[in-house]
Design a protein around this motif. Structure first.
Motif, PDB file in Angstrom:
ATOM      1  N   GLU A   1      21.009  21.979  -7.055  1.00  0.00           N
ATOM      2  CA  GLU A   1      21.502  23.224  -6.468  1.00  0.00           C
ATOM      3  C   GLU A   1      22.876  23.530  -7.051  1.00  0.00           C
ATOM      4  N   PHE A   2      23.039  24.764  -7.558  1.00  0.00           N
ATOM      5  CA  PHE A   2      24.311  25.144  -8.177  1.00  0.00           C
ATOM      6  C   PHE A   2      24.822  26.435  -7.556  1.00  0.00           C
ATOM      7  N   ASP A   3      26.052  26.400  -7.051  1.00  0.00           N
ATOM      8  CA  ASP A   3      26.696  27.586  -6.484  1.00  0.00           C
ATOM      9  C   ASP A   3      27.652  28.149  -7.532  1.00  0.00           C
ATOM     10  N   PRO A   4      27.328  29.317  -8.134  1.00  0.00           N
ATOM     11  CA  PRO A   4      28.168  29.868  -9.204  1.00  0.00           C
ATOM     12  C   PRO A   4      29.513  30.405  -8.732  1.00  0.00           C
ATOM     13  N   VAL A   5      29.692  30.550  -7.418  1.00  0.00           N
ATOM     14  CA  VAL A   5      30.973  31.023  -6.895  1.00  0.00           C
ATOM     15  C   VAL A   5      31.951  29.864  -6.747  1.00  0.00           C
ATOM     16  N   THR A   6      31.505  28.796  -6.097  1.00  0.00           N
ATOM     17  CA  THR A   6      32.378  27.636  -5.889  1.00  0.00           C
ATOM     18  C   THR A   6      32.281  26.623  -7.027  1.00  0.00           C
ATOM     19  N   LEU A   7      31.290  26.828  -7.921  1.00  0.00           N
ATOM     20  CA  LEU A   7      31.048  25.929  -9.060  1.00  0.00           C
ATOM     21  C   LEU A   7      30.737  24.503  -8.605  1.00  0.00           C
ATOM     22  N   THR A   8      30.068  24.398  -7.462  1.00  0.00           N
ATOM     23  CA  THR A   8      29.670  23.082  -6.973  1.00  0.00           C
ATOM     24  C   THR A   8      28.200  22.828  -7.300  1.00  0.00           C
ATOM     25  N   VAL A   9      27.912  21.590  -7.638  1.00  0.00           N
ATOM     26  CA  VAL A   9      26.551  21.173  -7.971  1.00  0.00           C
ATOM     27  C   VAL A   9      26.139  20.076  -7.001  1.00  0.00           C
ATOM     28  N   LYS A  10      24.927  20.205  -6.466  1.00  0.00           N
ATOM     29  CA  LYS A  10      24.414  19.187  -5.552  1.00  0.00           C
ATOM     30  C   LYS A  10      23.074  18.668  -6.055  1.00  0.00           C
ATOM     31  N   LYS A  11      22.875  17.371  -5.880  1.00  0.00           N
ATOM     32  CA  LYS A  11      21.609  16.724  -6.215  1.00  0.00           C
ATOM     33  C   LYS A  11      21.061  16.100  -4.945  1.00  0.00           C
ATOM     34  N   SER A  12      19.920  16.603  -4.492  1.00  0.00           N
ATOM     35  CA  SER A  12      19.325  16.146  -3.230  1.00  0.00           C
ATOM     36  C   SER A  12      20.325  16.242  -2.081  1.00  0.00           C
ATOM     37  N   GLY A  13      21.139  17.310  -2.092  1.00  0.00           N
ATOM     38  CA  GLY A  13      22.089  17.556  -1.014  1.00  0.00           C
ATOM     39  C   GLY A  13      23.442  16.905  -1.189  1.00  0.00           C
ATOM     40  N   ASN A  14      23.579  16.034  -2.172  1.00  0.00           N
ATOM     41  CA  ASN A  14      24.847  15.340  -2.405  1.00  0.00           C
ATOM     42  C   ASN A  14      25.573  15.950  -3.602  1.00  0.00           C
ATOM     43  N   GLU A  15      26.875  16.195  -3.432  1.00  0.00           N
ATOM     44  CA  GLU A  15      27.638  16.829  -4.501  1.00  0.00           C
ATOM     45  C   GLU A  15      27.762  15.918  -5.714  1.00  0.00           C
ATOM     46  N   VAL A  16      27.611  16.534  -6.888  1.00  0.00           N
ATOM     47  CA  VAL A  16      27.743  15.821  -8.155  1.00  0.00           C
ATOM     48  C   VAL A  16      28.948  16.390  -8.892  1.00  0.00           C
ATOM     49  N   LYS A  17      29.848  15.530  -9.305  1.00  0.00           N
ATOM     50  CA  LYS A  17      31.034  15.976 -10.023  1.00  0.00           C
ATOM     51  C   LYS A  17      30.702  16.173 -11.505  1.00  0.00           C
ATOM     52  N   LEU A  18      30.854  17.411 -11.964  1.00  0.00           N
ATOM     53  CA  LEU A  18      30.602  17.724 -13.361  1.00  0.00           C
ATOM     54  C   LEU A  18      31.870  18.253 -14.009  1.00  0.00           C
ATOM     55  N   SER A  19      31.994  18.020 -15.305  1.00  0.00           N
ATOM     56  CA  SER A  19      33.121  18.572 -16.050  1.00  0.00           C
ATOM     57  C   SER A  19      32.882  20.063 -16.286  1.00  0.00           C
ATOM     58  N   LYS A  20      33.914  20.751 -16.747  1.00  0.00           N
ATOM     59  CA  LYS A  20      33.802  22.187 -17.020  1.00  0.00           C
ATOM     60  C   LYS A  20      32.702  22.464 -18.040  1.00  0.00           C
ATOM     61  N   LYS A  21      32.619  21.665 -19.091  1.00  0.00           N
ATOM     62  CA  LYS A  21      31.600  21.869 -20.122  1.00  0.00           C
ATOM     63  C   LYS A  21      30.205  21.585 -19.572  1.00  0.00           C
ATOM     64  N   GLU A  22      30.081  20.565 -18.737  1.00  0.00           N
ATOM     65  CA  GLU A  22      28.778  20.238 -18.146  1.00  0.00           C
ATOM     66  C   GLU A  22      28.305  21.361 -17.231  1.00  0.00           C
ATOM     67  N   ILE A  23      29.230  21.962 -16.474  1.00  0.00           N
ATOM     68  CA  ILE A  23      28.874  23.105 -15.625  1.00  0.00           C
ATOM     69  C   ILE A  23      28.433  24.281 -16.493  1.00  0.00           C
ATOM     70  N   GLY A  24      29.137  24.490 -17.606  1.00  0.00           N
ATOM     71  CA  GLY A  24      28.764  25.563 -18.521  1.00  0.00           C
ATOM     72  C   GLY A  24      27.361  25.374 -19.075  1.00  0.00           C
ATOM     73  N   LEU A  25      27.040  24.149 -19.465  1.00  0.00           N
ATOM     74  CA  LEU A  25      25.706  23.853 -19.989  1.00  0.00           C
ATOM     75  C   LEU A  25      24.638  24.081 -18.922  1.00  0.00           C
ATOM     76  N   LEU A  26      24.880  23.568 -17.720  1.00  0.00           N
ATOM     77  CA  LEU A  26      23.909  23.722 -16.638  1.00  0.00           C
ATOM     78  C   LEU A  26      23.695  25.196 -16.307  1.00  0.00           C
ATOM     79  N   THR A  27      24.772  25.980 -16.304  1.00  0.00           N
ATOM     80  CA  THR A  27      24.661  27.414 -16.027  1.00  0.00           C
ATOM     81  C   THR A  27      23.780  28.105 -17.055  1.00  0.00           C
ATOM     82  N   MET A  28      23.968  27.772 -18.330  1.00  0.00           N
ATOM     83  CA  MET A  28      23.155  28.373 -19.388  1.00  0.00           C
ATOM     84  C   MET A  28      21.675  28.092 -19.161  1.00  0.00           C
ATOM     85  N   PHE A  29      21.345  26.856 -18.804  1.00  0.00           N
ATOM     86  CA  PHE A  29      19.941  26.496 -18.599  1.00  0.00           C
ATOM     87  C   PHE A  29      19.356  27.176 -17.359  1.00  0.00           C
ATOM     88  N   LEU A  30      20.111  27.186 -16.260  1.00  0.00           N
ATOM     89  CA  LEU A  30      19.595  27.760 -15.021  1.00  0.00           C
ATOM     90  C   LEU A  30      19.417  29.270 -15.110  1.00  0.00           C
TER      91      LEU A  30
END
Length: 227
Positions: free
Chosen positions: A135-164
């Motif tokens: 689950e990715f919230d593009p406003v808060t830039l938070t990523v969750k896996k099975s309900g638990n927050e996952v800490k991603l770097s700025k580049k990792e968030i950018g990559l995930l956003t492109m795919f989603l």
């Protein structure tokens, strides 16, 4: 303050436009080629795109058509020397929201930008993107896996956003490397390393990988995002 993409092959002219926009506290990005501009439009979120008509590899009118066809909703201002009535009609029919001919006064450009941004019906929040247990919230830039927050770097968030945001698309390493605008010397090995780390952080034991390698082509999302 808005995030604005300028697609213009004349780099000096592009810098002048960017400077004027930054004087009103907007943030700007630049593309000097039609296909690169469209790639950025489809891969990232912008409040406004200022696009020339005559561009290498793909004209501005085709960029608008492809962007709207793909569901793109950002505002588009055509900024071009093609000022005949039929050209204006063609540009607006292709999906542009406004049209300004060259040469122009900087004050008029900034006034049109302000007017476009005022009338933009952009929601205060964007939809949370979900795929499988991610689950990715593009406003808060938070990523969750099975309900638990996952800490991603700025580049990792950018990559995930492109795919989603482009679930059916296979991205080549060179296309993914466009995220490294702050480090243009970044190699394909750098991209591979970030993909590997991202996949490791998102992987759930006994579950399929959410980002998969397409042999000889690149990477894509493994699954369909939920609205």
């Amino acid at each position: 303050m808005a995030k604005i993409l300028i697609i213009e092959d004349d780099e000096d002219h592009c810098k002048l436009v960017a400077q004027a926009l930054r004087s009103e506290n907007h943030t700007t990005e630049e593309a000097h080629d039609g296909k690169d501009g469209l790639h950025r439009m489809l891969s990232y979120s912008y409040d406004l795109i200022i696009c020339d008509w005559m561009l290498p590899s793909m004209p501005g009118v085709e960029i608008c058509k492809e962007y709207r066809k793909a569901g793109g909703t950002a505002l588009v201002l055509m900024l071009t020397g093609k000022t005949k009535s039929e050209d204006i009609h063609t540009g607006l029919d292709a999906g542009a929201d406004d049209y300004l001919g060259k040469p122009f006064f900087t004050r008029e450009l900034l006034a049109r930008v302000r007017a476009l941004l005022r009338r933009a019906a952009k929601p205060a929040t964007e939809k949370v993107l979900r795929c499988a247990n991610i689950e990715f919230d593009p406003v808060t830039l938070t990523v969750k896996k099975s309900g638990n927050e996952v800490k991603l770097s700025k580049k990792e968030i950018g990559l995930l956003t492109m795919f989603l945001k482009n679930p059916e698309r296979v991205f080549s390493l060179d296309q993914l490397r466009s995220l490294w605008t702050d480090s243009p010397e970044a190699s394909e090995d750098t991209v591979r390393a970030h993909i590997k780390t991202l996949r490791k952080k998102l992987h759930e034991e006994n579950e399929p990988e959410i980002i998969v390698n397409v042999h000889g082509q690149g990477y894509r999302l493994n699954g369909t995002p939920e609205n």
